[in-house]
Scaffold this active site. Structure first.
Site, PDB file in Angstrom:
ATOM      1  N   GLN A 215      -7.433   0.215   3.996  1.00 43.68           N
ATOM      2  CA  GLN A 215      -8.296  -0.380   5.034  1.00 43.68           C
ATOM      3  C   GLN A 215      -9.730  -0.565   4.540  1.00 43.68           C
ATOM      4  O   GLN A 215     -10.527  -1.194   5.228  1.00 43.68           O
ATOM      5  CB  GLN A 215      -8.301   0.497   6.295  1.00 43.68           C
ATOM      6  CG  GLN A 215      -6.959   0.603   6.994  1.00 43.68           C
ATOM      7  CD  GLN A 215      -6.524  -0.690   7.685  1.00 43.68           C
ATOM      8  OE1 GLN A 215      -7.322  -1.601   7.914  1.00 43.68           O
ATOM      9  NE2 GLN A 215      -5.246  -0.777   8.010  1.00 43.68           N
TER      10      GLN A 215
ATOM     11  N   CYS B 238       1.252   0.273  12.201  1.00 44.29           N
ATOM     12  CA  CYS B 238       2.325   0.548  11.245  1.00 44.29           C
ATOM     13  C   CYS B 238       3.382   1.455  11.830  1.00 44.29           C
ATOM     14  O   CYS B 238       4.506   1.490  11.373  1.00 44.29           O
ATOM     15  CB  CYS B 238       1.761   1.184   9.987  1.00 44.29           C
ATOM     16  SG  CYS B 238       0.841  -0.012   9.071  1.00 44.29           S
TER      17      CYS B 238
ATOM     18  N   ASN C 151      -7.288   3.981   9.460  1.00 45.24           N
ATOM     19  CA  ASN C 151      -6.732   2.763  10.035  1.00 45.24           C
ATOM     20  C   ASN C 151      -6.756   2.721  11.558  1.00 45.24           C
ATOM     21  O   ASN C 151      -6.619   1.660  12.146  1.00 45.24           O
ATOM     22  CB  ASN C 151      -5.292   2.562   9.551  1.00 45.24           C
ATOM     23  CG  ASN C 151      -4.465   3.815   9.636  1.00 45.24           C
ATOM     24  OD1 ASN C 151      -4.841   4.849   9.075  1.00 45.24           O
ATOM     25  ND2 ASN C 151      -3.364   3.759  10.342  1.00 45.24           N
TER      26      ASN C 151
ATOM     27  N   SER D 129      -3.643  -2.649  -0.550  1.00 38.77           N
ATOM     28  CA  SER D 129      -2.542  -3.484  -0.055  1.00 38.77           C
ATOM     29  C   SER D 129      -3.024  -4.914   0.095  1.00 38.77           C
ATOM     30  O   SER D 129      -4.141  -5.150   0.557  1.00 38.77           O
ATOM     31  CB  SER D 129      -2.101  -2.950   1.309  1.00 38.77           C
ATOM     32  OG  SER D 129      -1.185  -3.822   1.902  1.00 38.77           O
TER      33      SER D 129
ATOM     34  N   GLY E 129       0.827  -1.207   0.000  1.00 38.92           N
ATOM     35  CA  GLY E 129       0.000   0.000   0.000  1.00 38.92           C
ATOM     36  C   GLY E 129       0.860   1.255   0.000  1.00 38.92           C
ATOM     37  O   GLY E 129       0.530   2.246  -0.649  1.00 38.92           O
TER      38      GLY E 129
ATOM     39  N   HIS F  56      -1.702  -7.460   2.029  1.00 38.37           N
ATOM     40  CA  HIS F  56      -1.611  -8.180   3.312  1.00 38.37           C
ATOM     41  C   HIS F  56      -2.708  -7.820   4.303  1.00 38.37           C
ATOM     42  O   HIS F  56      -2.812  -8.427   5.368  1.00 38.37           O
ATOM     43  CB  HIS F  56      -0.210  -8.027   3.933  1.00 38.37           C
ATOM     44  CG  HIS F  56       0.103  -6.690   4.521  1.00 38.37           C
ATOM     45  ND1 HIS F  56       0.103  -6.476   5.871  1.00 38.37           N
ATOM     46  CD2 HIS F  56       0.446  -5.522   3.949  1.00 38.37           C
ATOM     47  CE1 HIS F  56       0.439  -5.208   6.104  1.00 38.37           C
ATOM     48  NE2 HIS F  56       0.651  -4.613   4.945  1.00 38.37           N
TER      49      HIS F  56
HETATM   50  N1  PLP Z   1      -2.574   3.150   4.234  1.00 35.88           N
HETATM   51  C1  PLP Z   1      -3.291   2.737   5.293  1.00 35.88           C
HETATM   52  C2  PLP Z   1      -4.597   3.388   5.593  1.00 35.88           C
HETATM   53  C3  PLP Z   1      -2.808   1.703   6.096  1.00 35.88           C
HETATM   54  O1  PLP Z   1      -3.525   1.287   7.148  1.00 35.88           O
HETATM   55  C4  PLP Z   1      -1.566   1.113   5.779  1.00 35.88           C
HETATM   56  C5  PLP Z   1      -1.001   0.069   6.638  1.00 35.88           C
HETATM   57  O2  PLP Z   1      -1.445  -0.147   7.732  1.00 35.88           O
HETATM   58  C6  PLP Z   1      -0.875   1.574   4.637  1.00 35.88           C
HETATM   59  C7  PLP Z   1      -1.412   2.602   3.892  1.00 35.88           C
HETATM   60  C8  PLP Z   1       0.418   0.965   4.235  1.00 35.88           C
HETATM   61  O3  PLP Z   1       0.197  -0.296   3.649  1.00 35.88           O
HETATM   62  P1  PLP Z   1       1.396  -1.348   3.523  1.00 35.88           P
HETATM   63  O4  PLP Z   1       1.618  -1.899   4.898  1.00 35.88           O
HETATM   64  O5  PLP Z   1       0.907  -2.373   2.566  1.00 35.88           O
HETATM   65  O6  PLP Z   1       2.569  -0.606   3.006  1.00 35.88           O
END
Ligand code: PLP
Length: 405
Positions: A201, A347, A171, A221, A91, A223
């Protein structure tokens, strides 16, 4: 599973006869477990259909077929054309390409960008980078539930605005943003401004139709939807100019060079197909589990649930403030009972930080450090919910008793 420990009242036992702790994984917004079918498919690709999709022989054609099939599935779910999808590594990469690539390709028309102050760092840091390159960014506030006002977006769009980025689902608190309405407003005010939506999300938990709704760029994303880490994709609408950020062999129409992650791409296609095949029932079930969780903890005094109520919130995220208990302490106490949650946003939660989202919804200062996130998925069961709520019943009064005021 045979258990001897009766748990809390009606709640299930958490330890089986062999002394193994039952695990309730409730950190699905951080990442999800792969569907077994997805792992099986990846295994087949790694062991049998392992060709390079750019190779002209049979092995290459097989691999290419896997990509085409995944693309078809994802395009059907979003109701877009297959040619509008590019595969990425996550993502974060999708967000970076959309925002930085989108801004760079359109900078002749202006240098103003708009986003909200509750975006994921993948968006906010891309914006900060652009600021360092001479772009101007407006960060919009949200209301107490984490919702950005379409009126405010419309007022902020200028003639020199080239891109607006608003997330689909937050998120940390699960706020679902009115992206459809926002797309309309941007289009009415400045049709050439691009609209990017971070749907990391939201995808898998909501029906999202970027083309129909006037969204130009949409990040997803893998995962977060029971496919493996290291997978993602980006929707790029027709006639949307985006500069590529990776240079090389010209794969994916030159937009994203590098040999495709065939197994990961196929996995994402299959996971998405599984999530959307009985979509309405799955989402109803998730909302049911969310409700159940909230009902079960309703009698613990002085809790606060952040974000919008009911169906205005995403079905899988619960942001819970437990005044008097530090999130980190609670997280580890839950972990000792086999329950996995996160403090704030996973994250970034391995480094101490204050959540910008919780600050943006004006959560009282004293509570910023008292908030955990419980996040569900297609694989979450009622037992998981009862295990978590039972643990909270046990832990919270205990920890509060020992908190010095
Ligand atoms: N955007 C949002 C809203 C997210 O919650 C996350 C990860 O938690 C990301 C982007 C980043 O995604 P990735 O972990 O696949 O890089």
């Amino acid at each position: 599973m045979m258990c001897y420990h009766a748990g809390y009242g009606k709640y299930p036992a958490t330890i089986d006869l062999r002394g193994n702790m039952r695990e309730a994984y409730l950190d699905n917004s951080a990442t999800t477990r792969c569907f077994p079918e997805v792992v099986e498919l990846m295994n087949k690709i790694y062991l049998e259909e392992y060709g390079n999709p750019s190779s002209m022989h049979h092995k290459g054609v097989e691999a290419e077929r896997q990509i085409t099939e995944a693309k078809r599935t994802l395009a059907q779910i979003l109701k877009v054309n297959e040619k509008n999808l590019i595969f990425t590594s996550c993502g974060t990469e999708s967000d970076n390409i959309a925002i930085i690539g989108g801004a760079m390709a359109n900078m002749r028309r202006g240098r103003h960008l708009i986003t909200t102050n509750i975006e994921h760092p993948a968006v906010l840091e891309s914006m900060k980078y652009l600021e360092s390159q001479g772009f101007e960014v407006t960060y919009l506030p949200v209301d107490e539930f984490g919702i950005v006002s379409p009126d405010l977006v419309e007022q902020t769009v200028r003639d020199d605005t080239i891109l607006v980025s608003v997330m689909h689902t937050n998120n940390e608190i699960g706020a679902v943003e009115p992206v459809r309405e926002i797309a309309k407003r941007i289009n009415a005010k400045n049709p050439s401004a691009l609209f990017h939506v971070d749907a990391v999300q939201g995808f898998g938990k909501a029906q999202i139709y970027p083309k129909k709704w006037g969204i130009d760029l949409l990040s997803v994303s893998g995962h977060k939807i029971h496919a493996p880490k290291g997978t993602g994709f980006l929707y790029i609408g027709d006639k949307v100019k985006v500069k590529n950020l990776i240079f090389g062999g010209g794969q994916q129409g030159g937009m994203r060079s590098g040999t495709e992650n065939v197994a990961g791409i196929a996995a994402m296609g299959l996971a998405a197909k599984m999530l959307y095949q009985d979509f309405d029932n799955s989402i109803d079930r998730l909302y049911g589990l969310r409700e159940k969780f909230l009902d079960e903890i309703a009698d613990i005094p002085d809790l606060r649930v952040n974000g919008p109520a009911g169906r205005k919130c995403a079905p899988h995220i619960i942001s819970l403030t437990v005044p008097g208990v530090r999130a980190e302490v609670l997280l580890h106490a839950l972990e000792e009972r086999g329950v996995y949650v996160s403090s704030g946003s996973a994250c970034a939660s391995n480094k101490p930080h204050t959540s910008a989202t919780l600050e943006a919804i004006k959560l009282p200062r004293a509570y910023l450090d008292n908030t955990i996130r419980i996040s569900l998925s297609e694989m979450t069961t009622e037992e998981d919910i009862f295990q978590a709520t039972s643990a909270l019943h046990e832990i919270v009064p205990f920890l509060r008793k020992y908190t010095r005021h």
